[in-house]
Write a protein that holds these residues in place. Structure first.
Motif, PDB file in Angstrom:
ATOM      1  N   GLY A  87     -13.007   1.516  12.783  1.00  0.00           N
ATOM      2  CA  GLY A  87     -11.805   2.012  13.442  1.00  0.00           C
ATOM      3  C   GLY A  87     -10.702   2.381  12.463  1.00  0.00           C
ATOM      4  N   ALA A  88      -9.945   3.416  12.814  1.00  0.00           N
ATOM      5  CA  ALA A  88      -8.779   3.831  12.021  1.00  0.00           C
ATOM      6  C   ALA A  88      -7.994   4.849  12.822  1.00  0.00           C
ATOM      7  CB  ALA A  88      -9.211   4.415  10.678  1.00  0.00           C
ATOM      8  N   ARG A  89      -6.770   5.090  12.393  1.00  0.00           N
ATOM      9  CA  ARG A  89      -5.974   6.165  12.975  1.00  0.00           C
ATOM     10  C   ARG A  89      -6.512   7.507  12.485  1.00  0.00           C
ATOM     11  NH1 ARG A  89      -3.934   6.788  16.951  1.00  0.00           N
ATOM     12  NH2 ARG A  89      -2.083   7.937  16.346  1.00  0.00           N
ATOM     13  N   PRO A  90      -6.225   8.612  13.187  1.00  0.00           N
ATOM     14  CA  PRO A  90      -6.709   9.927  12.770  1.00  0.00           C
ATOM     15  C   PRO A  90      -6.278  10.256  11.336  1.00  0.00           C
ATOM     16  CG  PRO A  90      -5.792  10.037  14.982  1.00  0.00           C
ATOM     17  CD  PRO A  90      -5.472   8.679  14.463  1.00  0.00           C
ATOM     18  N   LYS A 133       1.630  -2.449   9.574  1.00  0.00           N
ATOM     19  CA  LYS A 133       0.755  -1.366  10.059  1.00  0.00           C
ATOM     20  C   LYS A 133      -0.733  -1.687   9.929  1.00  0.00           C
ATOM     21  CE  LYS A 133       4.213   1.595  10.788  1.00  0.00           C
ATOM     22  NZ  LYS A 133       5.372   0.794  10.386  1.00  0.00           N
ATOM     23  N   ARG A 134      -1.058  -2.867   9.407  1.00  0.00           N
ATOM     24  CA  ARG A 134      -2.482  -3.198   9.265  1.00  0.00           C
ATOM     25  C   ARG A 134      -3.120  -3.340  10.642  1.00  0.00           C
ATOM     26  NH1 ARG A 134      -1.006  -4.872   4.442  1.00  0.00           N
ATOM     27  NH2 ARG A 134      -2.521  -4.707   2.744  1.00  0.00           N
ATOM     28  N   PRO A 135      -4.292  -2.702  10.846  1.00  0.00           N
ATOM     29  CA  PRO A 135      -4.938  -2.752  12.164  1.00  0.00           C
ATOM     30  C   PRO A 135      -5.351  -4.166  12.554  1.00  0.00           C
ATOM     31  CG  PRO A 135      -5.884  -1.026  10.777  1.00  0.00           C
ATOM     32  CD  PRO A 135      -5.033  -1.864   9.890  1.00  0.00           C
ATOM     33  N   ARG A 195      -4.748   2.584   4.905  1.00  0.00           N
ATOM     34  CA  ARG A 195      -4.143   3.168   3.704  1.00  0.00           C
ATOM     35  C   ARG A 195      -2.633   3.019   3.804  1.00  0.00           C
ATOM     36  NH1 ARG A 195      -5.996   8.912   4.281  1.00  0.00           N
ATOM     37  NH2 ARG A 195      -4.083   9.301   3.105  1.00  0.00           N
ATOM     38  N   ASP A 196      -2.065   2.318   2.856  1.00  0.00           N
ATOM     39  CA  ASP A 196      -0.621   2.143   2.867  1.00  0.00           C
ATOM     40  C   ASP A 196       0.095   3.487   2.690  1.00  0.00           C
ATOM     41  OD1 ASP A 196       1.703   0.327   2.894  1.00  0.00           O
ATOM     42  OD2 ASP A 196       1.989   1.047   0.845  1.00  0.00           O
ATOM     43  N   ASP A 197      -0.502   4.392   1.870  1.00  0.00           N
ATOM     44  CA  ASP A 197       0.151   5.677   1.632  1.00  0.00           C
ATOM     45  C   ASP A 197       0.075   6.618   2.838  1.00  0.00           C
ATOM     46  OD1 ASP A 197      -2.525   6.285   1.477  1.00  0.00           O
ATOM     47  OD2 ASP A 197      -2.416   7.329  -0.446  1.00  0.00           O
ATOM     48  N   TYR A 198      -0.727   6.249   3.846  1.00  0.00           N
ATOM     49  CA  TYR A 198      -0.773   7.033   5.084  1.00  0.00           C
ATOM     50  C   TYR A 198       0.535   6.849   5.859  1.00  0.00           C
ATOM     51  CZ  TYR A 198      -2.353   8.398   9.811  1.00  0.00           C
ATOM     52  OH  TYR A 198      -2.479   8.993  11.048  1.00  0.00           O
ATOM     53  N   PHE A 199       1.082   5.639   5.810  1.00  0.00           N
ATOM     54  CA  PHE A 199       2.305   5.324   6.544  1.00  0.00           C
ATOM     55  C   PHE A 199       3.548   5.406   5.654  1.00  0.00           C
ATOM     56  CE2 PHE A 199      -1.151   2.944   8.582  1.00  0.00           C
ATOM     57  CZ  PHE A 199      -1.060   3.443   9.876  1.00  0.00           C
ATOM     58  N   ASN A 200       3.369   5.119   4.385  1.00  0.00           N
ATOM     59  CA  ASN A 200       4.497   5.079   3.457  1.00  0.00           C
ATOM     60  C   ASN A 200       4.243   6.057   2.313  1.00  0.00           C
ATOM     61  OD1 ASN A 200       6.619   4.455   1.764  1.00  0.00           O
ATOM     62  ND2 ASN A 200       5.787   2.449   1.155  1.00  0.00           N
ATOM     63  N   SER A 211       4.501   4.870  -1.233  1.00  0.00           N
ATOM     64  CA  SER A 211       3.676   3.719  -1.593  1.00  0.00           C
ATOM     65  C   SER A 211       3.193   3.803  -3.034  1.00  0.00           C
ATOM     66  CB  SER A 211       2.461   3.633  -0.660  1.00  0.00           C
ATOM     67  OG  SER A 211       1.567   2.628  -1.101  1.00  0.00           O
ATOM     68  N   GLU A 212       3.132   2.643  -3.682  1.00  0.00           N
ATOM     69  CA  GLU A 212       2.602   2.573  -5.044  1.00  0.00           C
ATOM     70  C   GLU A 212       1.074   2.584  -5.039  1.00  0.00           C
ATOM     71  OE1 GLU A 212       4.235  -0.887  -6.831  1.00  0.00           O
ATOM     72  OE2 GLU A 212       6.311  -0.154  -6.781  1.00  0.00           O
ATOM     73  N   ASN A 213       0.493   2.344  -3.863  1.00  0.00           N
ATOM     74  CA  ASN A 213      -0.973   2.272  -3.758  1.00  0.00           C
ATOM     75  C   ASN A 213      -1.566   3.618  -3.364  1.00  0.00           C
ATOM     76  OD1 ASN A 213      -1.078  -0.531  -4.357  1.00  0.00           O
ATOM     77  ND2 ASN A 213      -0.465  -0.979  -2.252  1.00  0.00           N
TER      78      ASN A 213
END
Length: 427
Positions: A188-191, A355-357, A380-385, A388-390
């Motif tokens: 599972g994940a967001r689009p 935001k972690r599922p 993915r942290d960079d998906y939301f932020n 992000s440093e990651n």
């Protein structure tokens, strides 16, 4: 007195030896004759109350209902029938078979009412119902000695690595023990987080190990899927591939021909079905065909994605999705395959600070969580932020693992290549 039918023979056995009720699995609905239904219902009520079943307790439990079965005389007639208690499971099987014949005839009337191609969905529902009916109450032969001996043989074997089909990502395989047969695994994940890319990475790795993948792509064409696989394998920028003649450099062409050769070698390891509307029954049929064609291989079924699978259309969508997940779990067990089912997560997680599922983010049905053997989330942290440093770091969160541990595995993700790799191999 001889029984007139199998329903009477079964009820007679149960009245003479009440504890046999624990050995039968049928329900009152499986009986055709209404008085027999009522008698069996009374027996089940007695069982629930932990009251011994005999002719007296059944008579008492029926109470005023006794007049609807023909009075106490009918119970006496049943009791006096000559039956063999050792045959109770045989009588039960006959009752179940007669029930299936009756119900199949009823369902067949639905086929007779289909007159045009527009009504194909109705036909498919009838076929699905008939298949489910035929599987209902199917006897599974169980021999304790045989199972224990098989377990002993497995224990005695010296094994290397994991038991399941390897995903190709070592840390994840060690946590999951691979993708095991008879398991339903949810991804599972967001689009746009990378579900399809991750599934394609697993596909390439599984095919490279000479296992077989049935890939059901309900959203993308087979051509698009293969394009992404070539981008992944060849480390080719996917944007360049959209206009290769104009954008490719000589090195890109070298990588492209290499990747195309690798994918071509999968001809006996991969089938892609890109029909946009598909039912579980169709999926099951295609997988059985692959197993017949390649019986010596281990089979992984990947479905992209859950909510695009066509249901029966007879109930609310969240109930329908639950039915789909149950049938896919049943398929995994019956065909002894591993099923990786992609699923979108609800957008509610985007409203949270964290935001972690979580398991509650699985879209449409809580029953999916119950049916699944393993549940994996991509984060993915960079998906939301965007700050992000990651960057290019993705977490594979194992939120449920029925036969093992939960935890998190971190991988490198290069989006322009649709490519996942372990951190030590990061580009």
């Amino acid at each position: 007195m001889l029984p007139e039918n199998n329903e009477q023979a079964l009820l007679s056995c149960l009245m003479k030896k009440g504890d046999l009720i624990n050995e039968v699995v049928i329900t009152p609905d499986h009986f055709d004759y209404i008085p027999n239904q009522k008698i069996f219902q009374a027996m089940r009520r007695l069982e629930a109350k932990d009251i011994p079943i005999d002719i007296v307790s059944v008579n008492t439990e029926l109470g005023q209902e006794i007049i609807f079965i023909g009075g106490s005389d009918y119970l006496s007639d049943l009791y006096s029938i000559h039956t063999h208690e050792a045959n109770v499971k045989t009588y039960e099987r006959y009752v179940m078979q007669e029930y299936k014949i009756r119900k199949t005839k009823e369902l067949m009337k639905g086929i007779e009412e289909v007159h045009s191609p527009k009504e194909m969905n109705s036909l498919q529902r009838v076929v699905t119902d008939i298949n489910e009916l035929l599987e209902e109450g199917a006897d599974v032969e169980f021999n304790l000695s045989e199972v224990l001996y098989s377990l002993y043989e497995d224990t005695e074997k010296e094994k290397e690595g994991i038991n399941g089909i390897p995903t190709g990502y070592l840390d994840l395989d060690n946590l999951l023990d691979g993708l095991n047969e008879e398991e339903l695994i949810i991804l599972g994940a967001r689009p746009s987080v990378g579900k399809t890319a991750f599934a394609l990475g697993i596909t390439s790795n599984v095919c490279n190990k000479d296992h077989f993948v049935d890939f059901f792509s309900l959203e993308m064409s087979a051509k698009s899927i293969l394009t992404r696989m070539i981008s992944n394998i060849g480390s080719i920028n996917s944007m360049k591939m959209k206009n290769a003649m104009k954008r490719f450099m000589e090195d890109d062409w070298t990588k492209y021909h290499y990747a195309q050769g690798v994918v071509s070698s999968f001809r006996n390891n991969l089938v892609i079905y890109d029909k946009s509307k598909v039912t579980v029954q169709e999926i099951r049929s295609k997988v059985k065909q692959s197993i017949r064609n390649f019986p010596e291989k281990r089979h992984l079924v990947i479905i992209d994605y859950l909510t695009l699978i066509q249901g029966s259309g007879r109930r609310e969508r969240h109930l329908e999705v639950g039915e789909i997940s149950r049938n896919l779990k049943r398929m995994a067990r019956d065909l002894k395959v591993s099923v990786l089912l992609l699923s979108q997560l609800s957008r509610g997680l985007e409203q949270r600070q964290n935001k972690r599922p979580m398991l509650s983010d699985i879209r449409d049905s809580g029953e999916i969580e119950q049916d699944a053997d393993k549940i994996l989330f991509l984060h993915r942290d960079d998906y939301f932020n965007k700050q992000s440093e990651n960057k290019n770091l993705i977490e594979i969160i194992v939120a449920k693992n029925r036969n093992g541990s939960v935890g998190t595995v971190k991988l490198n993700f290069v989006k322009e290549y649709n490519q996942f790799s372990s951190l030590e191999n990061a580009i």
